[in-house]
Design a protein around this motif. Structure first.
Motif, mmCIF file in Angstrom:
data_model
loop_
_atom_site.group_PDB
_atom_site.id
_atom_site.type_symbol
_atom_site.label_atom_id
_atom_site.label_comp_id
_atom_site.label_asym_id
_atom_site.label_seq_id
_atom_site.Cartn_x
_atom_site.Cartn_y
_atom_site.Cartn_z
ATOM 1 N N VAL A 296 -9.456 -6.873 3.605
ATOM 2 C CA VAL A 296 -9.952 -6.866 4.890
ATOM 3 C C VAL A 296 -11.120 -7.169 5.183
ATOM 4 O O VAL A 296 -11.953 -8.040 4.516
ATOM 5 C CB VAL A 296 -9.718 -5.886 5.520
ATOM 6 N N ALA A 297 -10.993 -8.606 6.303
ATOM 7 C CA ALA A 297 -11.600 -9.043 6.328
ATOM 8 C C ALA A 297 -11.857 -9.297 8.168
ATOM 9 O O ALA A 297 -12.766 -9.541 9.011
ATOM 10 C CB ALA A 297 -11.185 -11.221 6.442
ATOM 11 N N THR A 298 -11.178 -8.531 8.866
ATOM 12 C CA THR A 298 -11.537 -7.506 10.095
ATOM 13 C C THR A 298 -11.414 -6.601 10.911
ATOM 14 O O THR A 298 -10.963 -5.116 9.751
ATOM 15 C CB THR A 298 -10.594 -8.559 11.351
ATOM 16 N N PRO A 299 -12.334 -6.044 11.601
ATOM 17 C CA PRO A 299 -12.954 -5.086 12.185
ATOM 18 C C PRO A 299 -10.631 -3.917 12.298
ATOM 19 O O PRO A 299 -10.088 -2.913 11.997
ATOM 20 C CB PRO A 299 -12.840 -3.907 13.345
ATOM 21 N N THR A 300 -9.674 -4.792 12.135
ATOM 22 C CA THR A 300 -8.452 -4.182 12.949
ATOM 23 C C THR A 300 -7.971 -4.259 12.004
ATOM 24 O O THR A 300 -7.094 -3.130 11.427
ATOM 25 C CB THR A 300 -8.029 -5.551 13.310
ATOM 26 N N GLU A 301 -8.077 -4.856 11.085
ATOM 27 C CA GLU A 301 -7.107 -4.924 9.221
ATOM 28 C C GLU A 301 -7.847 -3.846 8.239
ATOM 29 O O GLU A 301 -6.990 -2.962 8.012
ATOM 30 C CB GLU A 301 -7.526 -5.916 8.286
ATOM 31 N N ALA A 302 -8.957 -3.272 8.991
ATOM 32 C CA ALA A 302 -9.527 -2.382 7.490
ATOM 33 C C ALA A 302 -9.529 -1.506 8.823
ATOM 34 O O ALA A 302 -8.625 -0.236 7.739
ATOM 35 C CB ALA A 302 -11.665 -2.181 8.234
ATOM 36 N N LEU A 303 -9.172 -0.967 9.878
ATOM 37 C CA LEU A 303 -8.731 0.373 10.461
ATOM 38 C C LEU A 303 -6.949 0.136 10.066
ATOM 39 O O LEU A 303 -6.494 1.404 9.508
ATOM 40 C CB LEU A 303 -9.026 0.467 11.786
ATOM 41 N N LEU B 228 -6.876 1.705 6.244
ATOM 42 C CA LEU B 228 -7.318 3.087 6.148
ATOM 43 C C LEU B 228 -5.686 4.069 6.965
ATOM 44 O O LEU B 228 -5.774 4.291 5.878
ATOM 45 C CB LEU B 228 -8.220 3.426 6.414
ATOM 46 N N ALA B 229 -5.621 3.489 7.604
ATOM 47 C CA ALA B 229 -4.645 3.829 8.657
ATOM 48 C C ALA B 229 -3.791 4.435 7.756
ATOM 49 O O ALA B 229 -2.604 5.085 7.965
ATOM 50 C CB ALA B 229 -4.144 4.156 10.440
ATOM 51 N N ALA B 230 -3.002 2.875 7.074
ATOM 52 C CA ALA B 230 -1.846 3.388 5.878
ATOM 53 C C ALA B 230 -1.654 3.609 4.699
ATOM 54 O O ALA B 230 -0.646 3.626 3.909
ATOM 55 C CB ALA B 230 -2.074 1.654 5.944
ATOM 56 N N VAL C 202 1.216 -1.387 -0.359
ATOM 57 C CA VAL C 202 0.012 0.185 -0.189
ATOM 58 C C VAL C 202 0.834 1.424 -0.097
ATOM 59 O O VAL C 202 0.614 2.375 -0.574
ATOM 60 C CB VAL C 202 -0.939 0.118 1.056
ATOM 61 N N GLY C 203 1.628 1.788 0.849
ATOM 62 C CA GLY C 203 3.146 2.301 0.898
ATOM 63 C C GLY C 203 3.231 2.438 -0.368
ATOM 64 O O GLY C 203 3.049 4.033 -0.855
#
Length: 204
Positions: A109-116, A119-121, A95-96
Motif C-alpha cells: 500500500v502507498a496511501t491511507p485509502t489502500e491501507a484501510l 486491513l478491512a480485507a 488477499v481473500g
C-alpha cells in the motif's frame, strides 16, 4: 496463523535466489536470527527455492513468496509450502484467497485509502511501499489514522543505518532486500549484514 508469532518481524527478501544457493543462504539467515524469508516470484527458480527452504526451516520460521500478483501465484506458493504472501500492491482477490487457504497476507500500500482497504480485507500486515519514496514522515502520518493493531512494514531502501528512524516513525516490521541479500554474496558477508540489521532492530 498469527503474524505476531514470527519474531522478529523482519522479512529477508531474497530476490534472484537460485535453487543452488537456497540451502546455504536460508541456513545462514535462520542461524543469524531471521524468521521470515521471502522469495520474489519474478525471478527464475523462485518456487523451487520456496520448496527447498520450506524443507529446512526451523520451528517458528516462515517462508513464502513475494511479488504475488494473482490467484495462480497464491496457489503456486501454497503448493511449495509457502505460508505467507507479500505483494507490491493490494488485490482483494489475492488477499481473500490467501486468507481462505490459511496463509498470512501482506499486500503493498502507498496511501491511507489502500491501507484501510487492505486491513478491512483481512491483511495481516501492510507493506509500506516504496518506502524510499514515501518516507518516514508519510508513515508517521498514516499510522495516526490506522487501527492500533495494524502492522505496517516499510519495504524499499531499509538497512541497519536507517532502521531506527523508521521505527521512531511507527514501523512495526520491515522487508529488507538489497541491503541484506544479493545473488552471489559471500556467506560471511551475508551473515555480517544480517547481524547488523538484527542488532539495529533490537536497539531501536
Amino acid at each position: 496463523m498469527n503474524i505476531d508469532d514470527y519474531q522478529p518481524p523482519l522479512v529477508a527478501i531474497l530476490r534472484g535466489l537460485s535453487p543452488a544457493e537456497a540451502p546455504a543462504v536460508a541456513a545462514a539467515l535462520f542461524a543469524s536470527g531471521f524468521r521470515i524469508l521471502e522469495v520474489p516470484l519474478n525471478r527464475p527458480g523462485a518456487l523451487e527455492c520456496i520448496g527447498i527452504i520450506n524443507g529446512i526451516k526451523p520451528p517458528g520460521a516462515l517462508v513464502g513468496g513475494g511479488t504475488v500478483l494473482s490467484r495462480q501465484d497464491v496457489e503456486a506458493v501454497f503448493g511449495q509450502g509457502g505460508r505467507i504472501l507479500i505483494a507490491p500492491n493490494f488485490n482483494p482477490d489475492v488477499v481473500g484467497l490467501a486468507k481462505s487457504m490459511g496463509m498470512l497476507a501482506v499486500p503493498g500500500v502507498a496511501t491511507p485509502t489502500e491501507a484501510l482497504a487492505a486491513l478491512a480485507a483481512g491483511a495481516d500486515a501492510v507493506k509500506w511501499f516504496p518506502a524510499e519514496a514515501l518516507g518516514p514522515t508519510g508513515l508517521r502520518s498514516v499510522k495516526t489514522i490506522l487501527p492500533s493493531t495494524a502492522r505496517v512494514w516499510p519495504v524499499g531502501g531499509i538497512g541497519a543505518g536507517n532502521l531506527g528512524d523508521w521505527r521512531r516513525a511507527g514501523a512495526d516490521g520491515f522487508g529488507i532486500g538489497g541491503r541484506l541479500y544479493e545473488p552471489g554474496l559471500p556467506m560471511a558477508e551475508l551473515e555480517g549484514r544480517a547481524k547488523e540489521i538484527l542488532a539495529a532492530w533490537h536497539a531501536s
